[in-house]
Scaffold this active site. Structure first.
Site, PDB file in Angstrom:
ATOM      1  CG  ASP A  39      -0.117   0.076   2.370  1.00 52.38           C
ATOM      2  OD1 ASP A  39       0.156   1.111   3.560  1.00 52.38           O
ATOM      3  OD2 ASP A  39       0.320  -1.006   2.806  1.00 52.38           O
ATOM      4  CD  GLU A  66      -4.003   3.625  11.022  1.00 56.90           C
ATOM      5  OE1 GLU A  66      -2.894   4.110  10.921  1.00 56.90           O
ATOM      6  OE2 GLU A  66      -4.344   3.543  10.226  1.00 56.90           O
TER       7      GLU A  66
END
Length: 268
Positions: free
Chosen positions: A66, A153
């Site tokens: 990513d 997160e």
């Protein structure tokens, strides 16, 4: 509409619910794009390798990465040749920031035949509905793209939003975002998160999203108590040929054959 119903929703829903015009991000015609494929095993290194207790990333044959604006120089053909079988590319954050490298990575990955999808980084001081609209405004709806991803997160580095909602509120906002983008792209979304966030917010109570779990010291089957997962981010310091500097690296849960099936079912 719940996430479990997303697989059955068609374009008739998307036309009625969304009228956002996408920016002119284009990809090569199908006749020019390379076929999606994988190598037998990736040849990645790690700037800070760990000793894995028990199950290891090497048990899984299909790997990817990513990326965001911090990966400024990527030779996607080289990365693919050395085992990058998929990529998730940062597109947006919050409701007012777009990654300036997104369009370049999006086009170049497709040109190299790397299946790629876009992800959104969640900001706790804007609503999920606003953030979903922002993501939709910046990520084109294309055949062959991987499902949309929500990266949620705790962000301890944020100077503007120290707010931490309660678990029930977190889960409600997650569902709002995933249902909105799932309807728009007519795909079952992916939910990326970390071990502490997963446990503190009881994300196992959510139904329908495909989990992408971070665990850099244990196999996710150990760290997440055998919770089913689709992708595993196992390092933030991977060294991938074709990528300048460290990069996040990930594994897919299944074999080459199951990867081909997953791609066929999740890209359209």
């Amino acid at each position: 509409m719940g996430l479990a119903a997303l697989a059955g929703c068609g374009n008739r829903h998307m036309v009625a619910r969304h009228s956002v015009t996408h920016p002119p991000v284009s990809t090569p015609p199908a006749s020019q794009a390379l076929p999606f494929a994988t190598v037998a095993r990736p040849s990645f290194g790690d700037a800070h390798p760990v000793v894995w207790p028990g199950r290891t990333p090497a048990m899984h044959p299909v790997h990817g990465m990513d990326v965001s604006r911090y990966q400024t120089d990527i030779d996607w053909h080289t990365a693919r040749a050395h085992g990058v079988s998929f990529a998730f590319i940062k597109a947006t954050e919050g409701a007012d920031w777009a990654d300036p490298a997104f369009a370049g990575h999006w086009i170049s990955a497709a040109a190299a035949g790397v299946p790629r999808g876009a992800y959104h980084f969640y900001y706790f001081c804007r609503s999920a509905a606003e953030q979903a609209r922002w993501f939709i405004a910046h990520v084109p709806r294309e055949r062959g793209a991987l499902p949309p991803v929500l990266d949620i997160e705790w962000n301890s580095a944020s100077r503007t939003c120290p707010f931490r909602p309660d678990p029930a509120s977190v889960r409600a906002e997650v569902m709002t975002f995933l249902n909105t983008v799932g309807r728009h792209y007519d795909q079952r979304p992916i939910l990326y998160t970390t071990l502490d966030f997963w446990h503190e917010n009881q994300l196992w109570l959510l139904d329908g999203a495909q989990p992408w779990l971070r665990s850099v010291a244990q196999h996710p089957s150990d760290a997440y108590a055998d919770e089913p997962w689709t992708f595993w981010q196992y390092s933030g310091t991977g060294l991938v040929p074709g990528v300048a500097g460290p990069v996040d690296v990930n594994a897919f849960a299944g074999s080459h054959a199951s990867w081909a099936v997953w791609l066929a079912e999740n890209t359209h």
